[in-house]
Design a protein around this motif. Structure first.
Motif, mmCIF file in Angstrom:
data_model
loop_
_atom_site.group_PDB
_atom_site.id
_atom_site.type_symbol
_atom_site.label_atom_id
_atom_site.label_comp_id
_atom_site.label_asym_id
_atom_site.label_seq_id
_atom_site.Cartn_x
_atom_site.Cartn_y
_atom_site.Cartn_z
ATOM 1 N N VAL A 365 0.861 -1.179 0.000
ATOM 2 C CA VAL A 365 0.000 0.000 0.000
ATOM 3 C C VAL A 365 0.902 1.235 0.000
ATOM 4 N N VAL A 383 -3.273 0.285 -3.696
ATOM 5 C CA VAL A 383 -3.088 -1.064 -3.165
ATOM 6 C C VAL A 383 -2.671 -1.959 -4.326
ATOM 7 N N LEU A 402 -9.008 -1.454 3.824
ATOM 8 C CA LEU A 402 -8.064 -0.357 3.977
ATOM 9 C C LEU A 402 -8.450 0.476 5.196
ATOM 10 N N SER A 515 -3.785 -3.733 -9.271
ATOM 11 C CA SER A 515 -3.829 -2.649 -8.299
ATOM 12 C C SER A 515 -5.176 -1.946 -8.296
ATOM 13 N N LEU A 536 -3.431 -2.067 5.376
ATOM 14 C CA LEU A 536 -4.333 -3.143 4.940
ATOM 15 C C LEU A 536 -4.426 -4.190 6.032
#
Length: 586
Positions: A365, A383, A402, A515, A536
């Protein structure tokens, strides 16, 4: 030890990049708080039989193999570069494959599935136990008999095959001519017609294995190829109504193999790319650190080395590590009921390895474009998926989310999204669990933008029934209402497997292969400068899924709830950023 790791209907609720309806479906029950653990009387335990060495039909339990394929203090066989013990039996015994039927979550889910669609009970048991108890299922099939959940609780020769899970004579007998073919998906694998044990090494020393176990070693490369895993890790379930009526809809309950085929990691293509790696490369690594493992693969039953068996390579470590830390801990802590083979320290090791895999080889992240004005703060979060499949992949109880935290100059938290309690439930700004954490609560949509503390980016799959209502029962799942699990790098919408692995409920140009990028815009309060953090977290079993399961008053569900409510449910951190200060206002 360092290891190399790791949808066809429209969404039934209004969803766009700004959000979705926060009202639960009218037909769902209202959210409810779970009963506190201290108010739940401990249910009667379900004690599983202890494993014995058993030879039955074409199969044998793992104890027959452990005589030569476990470590001995008097043998150098099956050891790593520094002499560390890495025998197949010793590493496998704490894995989820070894415990695929001892797993109390699996048995609770199976009990709930057959209770939810009772006219299909036998079909459900056959579907689920084919991959969770493959030896017993196949043996009973040859006798023209069905397998039942209760088969696991008997103390019979067949139950011995069942409670040994996905054992040695399952994977090592899979027919190389059929593995990886679509007709063998959903547990329709084929075993060799003879009692063989396939391995990757040429010129196997046959006599000791034949004399001791009755199985003949045979060299075959398919044992190191991803297609070996395809039959059970590509599962389609048929959708039904609660009365058992079969619908014209199939759900890809799990598709890690298809996701891997549609990724940069696929090594089955004519010209594999630089990232090409099989399932075994990550989940059965042949290296420890920077060193390739080269060792003898067996010892004598008396504990000494076999002189005729020299070092072999490749040597795959039978770890099968995923991201599951919850169930290994339950198996360890309730060994008196569940009777696993593995000792506590083996479960401790597998939990540590799963945690390491989540934190080092699953995702990253990062923060960028941090800017601030006198009254607003903006930044983007990306991410990235490091694995060869979606994250999270497979069974739809899992989620990654998240957590965003903004602090002012006094270190006071002025904004937080994705915060959670010790039970792993996501919280609102007042510290209460969000309604989405309970059965019947709203579903968090995929978000391209976060502007409020109750906006949480959760990467998950949510099933929908034939009427478009959320469901947690596989046999009622007709589609995915939401599937924003992060795609593997190299995923392409034109790939032959894209139809089974495409996202659902995602209308977001920044969500792409490998991503996802989220824009965050929030009011700025408190004294500057501010710092921003992103992290995360992963859960094997989301509280929402658990709450839906606990609606069923069944022995398997009640005992699992007892284990679960007394387990450490702290979410596992996956990746995070260091506190970052935005640019000052211009």
């Amino acid at each position: 030890m360092k290891l190399l790791v790791l949808l066809s209907l429209l969404i039934a609720f209004s969803c766009d990049s700004q959000g979705a309806s926060e009202k639960p479906p009218a037909t769902e029950p209202a959210p409810n708080e779970p009963t506190p653990p201290d108010q739940i009387a401990p249910p009667d335990p379900i004690e599983l039989p202890r494993l014995r060495e058993t030879h039955e039909g074409s199969f044998a339990t793992s104890l027959a193999c452990s005589v030569c394929h476990s470590n001995s203090p008097d043998a150098r066989a099956m050891r790593g570069p520094d002499g560390e013990p890495i025998a197949p039996f010793d590493l496998w015994q704490a894995s989820m494959k070894a415990n695929s039927t001892r797993d109390p979550l699996f048995r609770a889910v199976l009990a709930a599935e057959r209770a939810a669609t009772p006219t299909r009970a036998e079909e459900i048991e056959q579907k689920c136990l084919t991959c969770h108890a493959p030896m017993a299922t196949d043996h009973l099939r040859q006798r023209g008999e069905p397998i039942r959940l209760e088969t696991l609780y008997e103390d019979s020769r067949v139950s011995q095959l069942a409670i040994d899970g996905v054992s040695c004579t399952t994977c090592h007998q899979l027919d190389p001519a059929t593995t990886g073919t679509p007709e063998t998906f959903s547990g329709q694998f084929r075993f060799s017609p003879e009692k063989v044990a396939y391995g990757p090494h040429e010129g196997p020393f046959e006599r000791p294995m034949v004399n001791r176990s009755g199985f003949r070693p045979v060299a075959s490369d398919h044992i190191t190829e991803a297609r070996l895993c395809a039959s059970c890790h590509t599962l389609f379930t048929d959708a039904h109504l609660p009365d058992g009526t079969l619908l014209d809809a199939q759900l890809p309950e799990q598709s890690p193999y298809l996701e891997w085929q549609n990724s940069a990691f696929n090594d089955e293509i004519d010209t594999p790319g630089p990232d090409a790696a099989s399932c075994q490369d990550c989940h059965m690594p042949t290296r420890i650190g920077d060193q390739a493992v080269r060792t003898a693969i067996a010892r004598r039953p008396d504990g000494s080395d076999f002189p005729p068996i020299g070092p072999r390579q490749p040597y795959g470590q039978h770890l099968f590590v995923g991201g599951n830390t919850l169930i290994p801990a339950i198996l360890r802590d309730h060994a008196d009921d569940l009777n696993p083979l593995a000792p506590p320290e083996a479960f401790d090791a597998i939990i540590a390895l799963a945690t390491e895999q989540l934190q080092e080889r699953t995702a990253t992240v990062s923060l960028s474009d941090l800017t601030s004005t006198e009254d607003h703060l903006a930044f983007t979060v990306t991410v990235s998926n490091l694995t060869g499949h979606k994250i999270p992949t497979a069974y739809p109880s899992r989620r990654i989310w998240l957590r965003l935290t903004v602090r002012d100059a006094t270190s006071a938290v002025v904004f937080q999204s994705g915060h959670f309690d010790t039970a792993g439930r996501l919280l609102d700004p007042q510290g209460s669990p969000l309604p989405s954490e309970f059965f019947g609560g709203p579903i968090h949509p995929h978000r391209a933008e976060i502007t409020s503390p109750d906006h949480v980016q959760i990467y998950e799959s949510i099933m929908g029934d034939a009427d478009g209502r959320p469901t947690m029962r596989l046999m009622h799942g007709a589609t995915y209402l939401k599937d924003n699990r992060i795609l593997p790098r190299g995923w392409h919408p034109d790939h032959p497997q894209a139809a089974h692995t495409t996202p659902q409920g995602v209308d977001d140009d920044s969500f792409r292969d490998g991503s996802d990028t989220i824009t965050v815009r929030i009011p700025l309060t408190g004294p500057s400068p501010h710092t921003v953090e992103a992290a995360l977290f992963y859960q094997t079993l989301s509280p929402r899924y658990a709450d839906a399961l606990f609606q069923w008053d069944l022995p398997e569900v009640n005992i699992f709830r007892h284990y679960y409510e007394n387990a450490d449910r702290t979410p596992v951190p996956v990746a995070s950023t260091t506190p970052t200060t935005p640019l000052p206002p211009p």
